[in-house]
Write an enzyme that holds these catalytic residues in place. Structure first.
Site, PDB file in Angstrom:
ATOM      1  N   CYS A   2       0.848  -1.188   0.000  1.00 44.82           N
ATOM      2  CA  CYS A   2       0.000   0.000   0.000  1.00 44.82           C
ATOM      3  C   CYS A   2       0.882   1.235   0.000  1.00 44.82           C
ATOM      4  CB  CYS A   2      -0.878   0.006   1.239  1.00 44.82           C
ATOM      5  SG  CYS A   2      -1.849  -1.488   1.420  1.00 44.82           S
ATOM      6  N   ARG A  27       1.615   1.325  -5.958  1.00 41.06           N
ATOM      7  CA  ARG A  27       1.761   0.440  -4.803  1.00 41.06           C
ATOM      8  C   ARG A  27       0.499  -0.361  -4.509  1.00 41.06           C
ATOM      9  NH1 ARG A  27       5.255   1.380  -0.514  1.00 41.06           N
ATOM     10  NH2 ARG A  27       7.169   2.299  -1.269  1.00 41.06           N
ATOM     11  N   TRP A  75      -3.511  -2.174  -1.507  1.00 43.84           N
ATOM     12  CA  TRP A  75      -3.408  -3.494  -2.153  1.00 43.84           C
ATOM     13  C   TRP A  75      -3.852  -4.480  -1.082  1.00 43.84           C
ATOM     14  CZ3 TRP A  75      -0.884  -8.132  -1.287  1.00 43.84           C
ATOM     15  CH2 TRP A  75      -0.881  -9.021  -2.358  1.00 43.84           C
ATOM     16  N   ASN A  99       0.506   0.521   6.049  1.00 40.61           N
ATOM     17  CA  ASN A  99       1.095  -0.304   4.998  1.00 40.61           C
ATOM     18  C   ASN A  99       1.842  -1.434   5.686  1.00 40.61           C
ATOM     19  OD1 ASN A  99       2.423  -1.382   2.765  1.00 40.61           O
ATOM     20  ND2 ASN A  99       3.998   0.206   2.730  1.00 40.61           N
ATOM     21  N   GLY A 100       1.570  -2.676   5.321  1.00 41.21           N
ATOM     22  CA  GLY A 100       2.271  -3.799   5.943  1.00 41.21           C
ATOM     23  C   GLY A 100       1.283  -4.818   6.459  1.00 41.21           C
ATOM     24  N   GLU A 483      10.754 -15.252 -18.195  1.00 43.01           N
ATOM     25  CA  GLU A 483      10.265 -13.867 -18.194  1.00 43.01           C
ATOM     26  C   GLU A 483       9.091 -13.707 -19.169  1.00 43.01           C
ATOM     27  OE1 GLU A 483      10.469 -11.315 -16.512  1.00 43.01           O
ATOM     28  OE2 GLU A 483      10.037  -9.597 -17.779  1.00 43.01           O
ATOM     29  N   LYS A 487       5.338 -12.399 -18.191  1.00 50.48           N
ATOM     30  CA  LYS A 487       4.668 -11.250 -18.825  1.00 50.48           C
ATOM     31  C   LYS A 487       3.294 -11.672 -19.331  1.00 50.48           C
ATOM     32  CE  LYS A 487       6.633  -8.678 -17.617  1.00 50.48           C
ATOM     33  NZ  LYS A 487       7.894  -8.490 -16.942  1.00 50.48           N
ATOM     34  N   GLU A 490       0.782 -12.426 -16.304  1.00 54.11           N
ATOM     35  CA  GLU A 490       0.368 -11.285 -15.474  1.00 54.11           C
ATOM     36  C   GLU A 490      -0.493 -10.293 -16.251  1.00 54.11           C
ATOM     37  OE1 GLU A 490       3.523  -8.845 -13.771  1.00 54.11           O
ATOM     38  OE2 GLU A 490       4.770  -9.171 -15.531  1.00 54.11           O
ATOM     39  N   HIS A 506      10.092 -34.865 -19.859  1.00 58.17           N
ATOM     40  CA  HIS A 506      10.046 -35.396 -18.484  1.00 58.17           C
ATOM     41  C   HIS A 506       8.720 -35.095 -17.807  1.00 58.17           C
ATOM     42  CE1 HIS A 506      14.208 -36.573 -18.755  1.00 58.17           C
ATOM     43  NE2 HIS A 506      14.444 -35.406 -19.330  1.00 58.17           N
ATOM     44  N   LYS A 605       3.034  -2.611  -8.135  1.00 60.75           N
ATOM     45  CA  LYS A 605       4.408  -2.515  -8.647  1.00 60.75           C
ATOM     46  C   LYS A 605       5.449  -2.755  -7.561  1.00 60.75           C
ATOM     47  CE  LYS A 605       7.292  -0.806 -11.998  1.00 60.75           C
ATOM     48  NZ  LYS A 605       7.508  -2.045 -12.744  1.00 60.75           N
TER      49      LYS A 605
HETATM   50  C1  F6R Z   1       6.884  -8.623 -13.216  1.00 64.55           C
HETATM   51  C2  F6R Z   1       7.434  -7.754 -12.199  1.00 64.55           C
HETATM   52  C3  F6R Z   1       7.686  -8.348 -10.849  1.00 64.55           C
HETATM   53  C4  F6R Z   1       8.905  -7.697 -10.188  1.00 64.55           C
HETATM   54  C5  F6R Z   1       9.047  -8.215  -8.761  1.00 64.55           C
HETATM   55  C6  F6R Z   1      10.292  -7.674  -8.077  1.00 64.55           C
HETATM   56  O1  F6R Z   1       6.668  -7.951 -14.411  1.00 64.55           O
HETATM   57  O2  F6R Z   1       7.646  -6.598 -12.409  1.00 64.55           O
HETATM   58  O3  F6R Z   1       7.831  -9.729 -10.906  1.00 64.55           O
HETATM   59  O4  F6R Z   1      10.033  -7.983 -10.945  1.00 64.55           O
HETATM   60  O5  F6R Z   1       7.925  -7.859  -8.010  1.00 64.55           O
HETATM   61  O6  F6R Z   1      10.259  -6.284  -8.001  1.00 64.55           O
HETATM   62  P1  F6R Z   1      11.567  -5.459  -7.724  1.00 64.55           P
HETATM   63  O7  F6R Z   1      12.475  -5.631  -8.874  1.00 64.55           O
HETATM   64  O8  F6R Z   1      11.095  -4.047  -7.566  1.00 64.55           O
HETATM   65  O9  F6R Z   1      12.171  -5.994  -6.457  1.00 64.55           O
END
Ligand code: F6R
Length: 610
Positions: A2, A27, A75, A99-100, A483, A487, A490, A506, A605
């Site tokens: 948050c 956040r 969040w 937050n937490g 990766e 992408k 998500e 396997h 994020k």
């Molecule tokens: C996926 C993505 C997340 C971040 C992860 C770590 O697109 O962005 O998987 O990579 O939450 O975040 P950071 O790099 O900020 O520690």
């Protein structure tokens, strides 16, 4: 996850808080709320959804404004994103934003009387403060008493209708920053919120409290309740304001910024005259020598940053013969890793605020291990806590799905593999000099791949109708397959998984049918023939084939239902190029399904809870 903000000053706090919330909604954007201290009393407005819904609700509510207030972007951890669970929470005259996670919320709930009107752990804090206030009649003492009772990691800001000229903030875990303006004080989880007003900031440390008494007076206290002086930091480098610049989403803008990000890293770390890579590290300048001396380094991160770390392992081990351990931070902190003394640790985090990664930093500090951070956000908790620093330098990344910070991280790790190779004696200067021209060419090759966006739109058309995605790659392409799958899932909410191509037989091959997309990463390399065989096996079971391969390569074209081409280049760079079409197919598939790609559901994020 948050975001918290607070304001005490002379401006219309409603506007300051709403503008601030817009900046920290990365956040969490499940629900939002604010509290304004008006002449008529405290006014709380909360709404489900992101800042647009809150702005509308605040406008509809009308009424007087004031120059004090609190705001929150949520969040959800405890309880779904409904208005009753949105912050600020209140217990009689006490209001809090949090937050937490409060780990003993249930025990406290059983002990406190309530009434509890939400399902959150946060509301318990408001009741705990109220209970203490009744015994202490001082907001500060009540907050001190409460933090001795609550367990977990949290940042809180508190106000009371009985003391409308006080605002108290406390941190244990998630970040909290104070901004000092001219006759105004700001409070936030992230300093960027108040940078339009001031760059003079004070970072709270764990266990510290800020007690704001008016717009010019604030005191700081240690966890021992003693008044302390705190240093003011002048933020000289921070992100400038970012706009979408005509792109429909930040994510697409950030995808297109990648060639410039890499060009910028080349300017900083490649000595073109000497034809040499020179990676500058802040503070412990000999950090890379420490890695060479130890012959080992552990890299720890989460999510996309973890996949980048895996790329780093492959590239550094091959280039320098230095052993690299790689872990997800959420596992590393609990699995009792064997850590030999002084083994350097590289922590990667775009935000520098990821709770698990910060917990690993604290573990390392207790063991006196040297810690190098690789962050995008300067002045973040990780950046400030590490003993040495390196930067992604990608500029602000607003899309929740990481793109430009990810490729910048890969590129830096590739540069590190070159420097470590040279220092270890595994890479000669002449070999390094041969690599430099391909590095210099790389931003243009990225641009060229992006210019073929139409191929990705066509692939997305095929993919949107499918039920699951399997991404395959071998060796250095495997972390990129991981990766790509992340992408896709998500952004589209369709199940996607990645495997080393050789693992399919396997077990995972059983998943393949005509509704499965197989996304193969097979540019020309020492492993491409092997990967082709695995792709062929999946195709024989009915999978729809999307192949990322080297332009003009007949074998990959003949294997594909959709062929996404990249130019021929060094294997370590070609794997970075592969991620561009993977970002674009995820983006276009999600757009065609009508999703908001900048704010995927259930995500945020900055992951500030474990
Ligand atoms: C996926 C993505 C997340 C971040 C992860 C770590 O697109 O962005 O998987 O990579 O939450 O975040 P950071 O790099 O900020 O520690």
């Amino acid at each position: 996850m948050c975001g918290i903000i607070g304001y005490v000053g002379f401006r219309d706090s409603k506007e300051v808080l709403l503008n601030g919330l817009e900046k920290i909604q990365y956040r969490g954007y499940d629900s939002m709320g604010l509290l304004i201290v008006t002449k008529q009393g405290f006014k709380r407005v909360r709404s489900v959804g992101d800042i647009r819904q809150l702005r509308k609700k605040v406008a509809d509510a009308g009424g007087n404004s004031g120059s004090w207030g609190l705001g929150h972007s949520r969040w959800a951890t405890h309880g779904p994103p409904v208005e009753a669970n949105a912050h600020p929470h209140k217990a009689e005259h006490i209001y809090i934003v949090h937050n937490g996670i409060i780990e003993n919320a249930e025990e406290l709930k059983a002990w406190l009387k309530g009434p509890f009107l939400s399902e959150t752990d946060s509301e318990v804090v408001a009741h705990c403060i109220l209970d203490s206030y009744k015994k202490n009649s001082s907001l500060k003492e009540a907050v001190f008493d409460t933090i001795s009772k609550i367990k977990g990691e949290y940042a809180i800001a508190v106000m009371s209708e009985k003391d409308p000229n006080e605002l108290i903030a406390f941190k244990k875990g998630p970040s909290l920053v104070i901004g000092l303006g001219e006759k105004e004080i700001f409070l936030s989880s992230d300093a960027q919120v108040f940078l339009p007003y001031t760059n003079r900031v004070i970072f709270l440390k764990d266990g510290e409290m800020a007690h704001i008494q008016n717009r010019e007076t604030l005191y700081f206290y240690s966890d021992k309740k003693q008044k302390i002086d705190k240093p003011i930091t002048l933020l000289d480098s921070y992100f400038t304001e970012t706009e979408k610049k005509g792109y429909p989403y930040y994510m697409l803008k950030e995808i297109y910024e990648q060639p410039d990000c890499i060009a910028n890293l080349i300017e900083t770390h490649v000595n073109k005259k000497a034809c040499k890579v020179e990676v500058g590290i802040n503070n412990e300048k000999d950090f890379l020598d420490q890695i060479v001396q130890k012959g080992r380094c552990n890299i720890v991160a989460c999510g996309s940053s973890y996949y980048a770390a895996l790329y780093g392992k492959y590239a550094i081990e091959k280039g320098s013969r230095i052993s690299i351990g790689v872990d997800m931070a959420s596992e590393f902190r609990y699995r009792s890793p064997v850590l030999s003394s002084r083994t350097p640790l590289l922590l990667i985090s775009q935000s520098g605020e990821t709770a698990d990664t910060l917990a690993v930093m604290r573990m390392a500090q207790e063991l006196s291990l040297p810690v190098l951070s690789l962050c995008n956000v300067a002045h973040s908790s990780l950046d400030r806590g590490a003993s040495a620093q390196l930067y992604m330098s990608a500029g602000m990344e607003k899309g929740v799905a990481s793109t430009k910070a990810f490729t910048s991280t890969l590129f830096i790790l590739f540069l590190l593999s070159i420097v470590l190779g040279r220092k270890k004696g595994s890479l000669s200067l002449s070999e390094e000099q041969k690599i430099i021209p391909s590095l210099l060419l790389f931003p243009d090759q990225m641009k060229e791949v992006l210019s073929r966006e139409k191929e990705c739109v066509a692939a997305a058309h095929l993919l949107r109708a499918l039920k699951s995605f399997i991404y395959l790659g071998r060796d250095i392409y495997y972390p990129l397959a991981l990766e790509g799958a992340l992408k896709m899932k998500e952004l589209t909410y369709i199940h996607a998984a990645a495997y080393p191509a050789g693992e399919m037989k396997h077990g995972p091959l059983a998943l393949v049918d005509a509704d499965t997309a197989i996304v193969g990463l097979a540019p020309k390399s020492h492993v491409s023939k092997k990967t082709f065989s695995n792709l062929e096996e999946a195709r024989s079971r009915g999978g729809k084939m999307i192949v990322v391969g080297t332009r003009g390569d007949k074998e990959s074209v003949s294997l594909s239902d959709c062929f996404l081409s990249i130019p021929s280049c060094n294997t370590y760079l070609s794997s970075i190029l592969c991620v561009l079409p993977l970002q674009l197919i995820a983006y276009h598939t999600a757009c065609s399904l009508g999703h908001n790609v900048d704010q995927p559901r259930n995500l945020a994020k900055s992951v500030t809870v474990e």
